[in-house]
Design an enzyme around this catalytic site. Sequence first.
Site, PDB file in Angstrom:
ATOM      1  N   HIS A  40      -3.536   7.117   2.454  1.00 54.77           N
ATOM      2  CA  HIS A  40      -3.716   5.852   2.350  1.00 54.77           C
ATOM      3  C   HIS A  40      -5.478   5.183   2.773  1.00 54.77           C
ATOM      4  O   HIS A  40      -6.131   6.116   3.915  1.00 54.77           O
ATOM      5  CB  HIS A  40      -3.134   4.949   2.493  1.00 54.77           C
ATOM      6  CG  HIS A  40      -3.011   3.953   2.019  1.00 54.77           C
ATOM      7  ND1 HIS A  40      -4.055   2.787   0.902  1.00 54.77           N
ATOM      8  CD2 HIS A  40      -3.421   2.565   2.909  1.00 54.77           C
ATOM      9  CE1 HIS A  40      -4.254   2.000   0.941  1.00 54.77           C
ATOM     10  NE2 HIS A  40      -4.315   1.367   2.092  1.00 54.77           N
ATOM     11  N   ASN A  70     -10.483   0.141   0.008  1.00 55.81           N
ATOM     12  CA  ASN A  70      -9.154  -0.109   0.376  1.00 55.81           C
ATOM     13  C   ASN A  70      -8.424  -0.855  -1.104  1.00 55.81           C
ATOM     14  O   ASN A  70      -8.400  -2.086  -1.602  1.00 55.81           O
ATOM     15  CB  ASN A  70      -8.162  -0.816   1.301  1.00 55.81           C
ATOM     16  CG  ASN A  70      -6.778  -0.496   1.716  1.00 55.81           C
ATOM     17  OD1 ASN A  70      -6.030  -0.298   0.601  1.00 55.81           O
ATOM     18  ND2 ASN A  70      -6.160  -1.312   2.799  1.00 55.81           N
ATOM     19  N   CYS A 122       0.907  -1.840   0.141  1.00 58.77           N
ATOM     20  CA  CYS A 122       0.067   0.021   0.298  1.00 58.77           C
ATOM     21  C   CYS A 122       0.957   1.647   0.120  1.00 58.77           C
ATOM     22  O   CYS A 122       0.223   2.301  -0.431  1.00 58.77           O
ATOM     23  CB  CYS A 122      -1.075  -0.013   1.254  1.00 58.77           C
ATOM     24  SG  CYS A 122      -2.325  -1.398   1.162  1.00 58.77           S
TER      25      CYS A 122
HETATM   26  O1  UT7 Z   1      -3.718  -0.574   4.200  1.00 56.81           O
HETATM   27  C1  UT7 Z   1      -2.875  -1.326   5.030  1.00 56.81           C
HETATM   28  C2  UT7 Z   1      -3.062  -2.309   6.391  1.00 56.81           C
HETATM   29  N1  UT7 Z   1      -4.496  -2.661   6.647  1.00 56.81           N
HETATM   30  C3  UT7 Z   1      -4.608  -2.044   7.457  1.00 56.81           C
HETATM   31  O2  UT7 Z   1      -4.090  -0.523   7.873  1.00 56.81           O
HETATM   32  C4  UT7 Z   1      -5.918  -2.468   8.067  1.00 56.81           C
HETATM   33  C5  UT7 Z   1      -6.589  -2.644   9.713  1.00 56.81           C
HETATM   34  N2  UT7 Z   1      -7.603  -2.805  10.120  1.00 56.81           N
HETATM   35  C6  UT7 Z   1      -8.345  -2.415  10.180  1.00 56.81           C
HETATM   36  O3  UT7 Z   1      -9.028  -1.358   9.449  1.00 56.81           O
HETATM   37  C7  UT7 Z   1      -9.646  -3.152  11.105  1.00 56.81           C
HETATM   38  O4  UT7 Z   1      -8.634  -3.476  12.275  1.00 56.81           O
HETATM   39  C8  UT7 Z   1     -10.388  -3.803  10.500  1.00 56.81           C
HETATM   40  C9  UT7 Z   1     -11.387  -3.342   9.931  1.00 56.81           C
HETATM   41  C10 UT7 Z   1      -9.846  -4.919   9.844  1.00 56.81           C
HETATM   42  C11 UT7 Z   1     -11.174  -4.310  11.853  1.00 56.81           C
HETATM   43  O5  UT7 Z   1     -11.616  -3.817  12.716  1.00 56.81           O
HETATM   44  P1  UT7 Z   1     -11.337  -4.346  14.218  1.00 56.81           P
HETATM   45  O6  UT7 Z   1     -12.169  -2.707  15.001  1.00 56.81           O
HETATM   46  O7  UT7 Z   1     -10.140  -4.341  14.200  1.00 56.81           O
HETATM   47  O8  UT7 Z   1     -12.476  -6.021  14.910  1.00 56.81           O
HETATM   48  P2  UT7 Z   1     -11.558  -6.611  15.130  1.00 56.81           P
HETATM   49  O9  UT7 Z   1     -10.665  -7.702  13.909  1.00 56.81           O
HETATM   50  O10 UT7 Z   1     -11.345  -6.592  16.603  1.00 56.81           O
HETATM   51  O11 UT7 Z   1     -12.525  -7.533  14.871  1.00 56.81           O
HETATM   52  C12 UT7 Z   1     -13.787  -7.340  16.206  1.00 56.81           C
HETATM   53  C13 UT7 Z   1     -15.143  -8.637  15.845  1.00 56.81           C
HETATM   54  C14 UT7 Z   1     -15.094  -9.719  15.709  1.00 56.81           C
HETATM   55  O12 UT7 Z   1     -15.637 -10.780  15.958  1.00 56.81           O
HETATM   56  P3  UT7 Z   1     -14.847 -11.303  17.521  1.00 56.81           P
HETATM   57  O13 UT7 Z   1     -14.122 -12.152  17.851  1.00 56.81           O
HETATM   58  O14 UT7 Z   1     -15.016  -9.711  18.950  1.00 56.81           O
HETATM   59  O15 UT7 Z   1     -16.263 -11.592  18.046  1.00 56.81           O
HETATM   60  C15 UT7 Z   1     -15.057 -10.057  14.658  1.00 56.81           C
HETATM   61  O16 UT7 Z   1     -14.540 -11.362  14.035  1.00 56.81           O
HETATM   62  O17 UT7 Z   1     -15.516  -8.000  14.588  1.00 56.81           O
HETATM   63  C16 UT7 Z   1     -15.686  -9.046  13.554  1.00 56.81           C
HETATM   64  N3  UT7 Z   1     -16.033  -9.333  12.047  1.00 56.81           N
HETATM   65  C17 UT7 Z   1     -17.206  -8.654  12.147  1.00 56.81           C
HETATM   66  N4  UT7 Z   1     -18.391  -8.956  11.784  1.00 56.81           N
HETATM   67  C18 UT7 Z   1     -18.687  -8.280  10.945  1.00 56.81           C
HETATM   68  C19 UT7 Z   1     -14.937  -9.289  11.972  1.00 56.81           C
HETATM   69  N5  UT7 Z   1     -15.332  -8.527  10.785  1.00 56.81           N
HETATM   70  C20 UT7 Z   1     -15.716  -8.826  10.939  1.00 56.81           C
HETATM   71  C21 UT7 Z   1     -17.222  -8.084   8.994  1.00 56.81           C
HETATM   72  N6  UT7 Z   1     -18.792  -7.779   9.964  1.00 56.81           N
HETATM   73  N7  UT7 Z   1     -17.253  -8.205   8.480  1.00 56.81           N
END
Ligand code: UT7
Length: 334
Positions: free
Chosen positions: A254, A284, A114
């Site tokens: 980004h 993204n 990225c």
């Molecule tokens: O391009 C550069 C590199 N990429 C990035 O910089 C991405 C950086 N990370 C992020 O943008 C975020 O971490 C995400 C959007 C990927 C995830 O958000 P988060 O607030 O960090 O969520 P999490 O991974 O901590 O997940 C929280 C919960 C989990 O459920 P449990 O374990 O708490 O029951 C996930 O399973 O949200 C769940 N979850 C979803 N729920 C509904 C993860 N994806 C989804 C989804 N829909 N699509």
Amino acid sequence: MKSVGIIGLGAYIPEKIITNHDLEKMVETSDDWIISRTGIKERRIADEEMATSDLALVAAQRAMLDANIKKEEIDLLILVSMTPDMLFPSTACIVQGKLGLRNDIAAFDLSAACSGFVYALEVGKQFVLNGSCKNVLIIASEVLSKVIDWSDRNTCVLFGDGAGAVVLSEVDSGFGIQSSYLGSNGSLSNLLEMPAGGTRLPASHDTIKKGLHYLKMKGNELFKIAVKMMADSVKEVLKKANISYEKVDILIPHQANMRIIDAVSKMLGFSKDKVFVNLDKYGNTSAASLIIAMKEALEEKKLNEGNILVTTAFGSGLTWGANVIKWGGDLRKR
Ligand code: UT7
């Protein structure tokens, strides 16, 4: 010392749209979750038969047209992508052939995920500065939809396809790229990777069965590092350029996650009206995101001649970086 800047810009975004509601039918997710956790409403997906070089070709043609530069005038092609057409030859060479650029120029892929465009701007600038090239074509193109596991809700909601291209050239004194700041930390390479398909885990029935040819991301761990490194990169690049925060007209970060963008802006003290965002429409698009955003900022007259633009990016590698650009200064428009 010469000044080097962007004299033309083009983008290509596929027509096909996948909305959050479409994704609700594919994985256990909701429009509410995706919007509140990421800010993304929809993303574009390339047609089945389209590869990264196909998107790159259109973006490049548009950038050369915008720059009013003929294909014979391009002296170097740098292509950035984390979704190349194939392992080899480079996608840059494939596009060089498709565009019909001169055969006495170098064409190479630059791999920084990225952050690729931020890296390529500085690399391309050096070729113009040292006098070996007059016009450098930089393309960022991604077909992430083909490396995403569409059954993994953690990743499939985040990414989109798209391409952007710029022509770099000498510009009026004081305009162009004022400074760049680039960084990396390979000890965290496992946070965002496509494990199989290279020499570590060559393609096999087993790797396919385990889904190792898909993008794997530890999003939560990346999030915190992304915020810190994107903000730090802006601080460093402004210090290098000796430009104060108040002088910045527009920050184009980004486009990975609205919460990352908000946190970075807050850390730096930039008000919302100074920060360009279009990730709600495209998700993204990795390295392409900055050029696509620049194109829209220009169209919306949020980026204008003489403006101080700051870019900042973060991605797999890990890689990060930022550029300060004084926009415009095309010598031919004097
Ligand atoms: O391009 C550069 C590199 N990429 C990035 O910089 C991405 C950086 N990370 C992020 O943008 C975020 O971490 C995400 C959007 C990927 C995830 O958000 P988060 O607030 O960090 O969520 P999490 O991974 O901590 O997940 C929280 C919960 C989990 O459920 P449990 O374990 O708490 O029951 C996930 O399973 O949200 C769940 N979850 C979803 N729920 C509904 C993860 N994806 C989804 C989804 N829909 N699509």
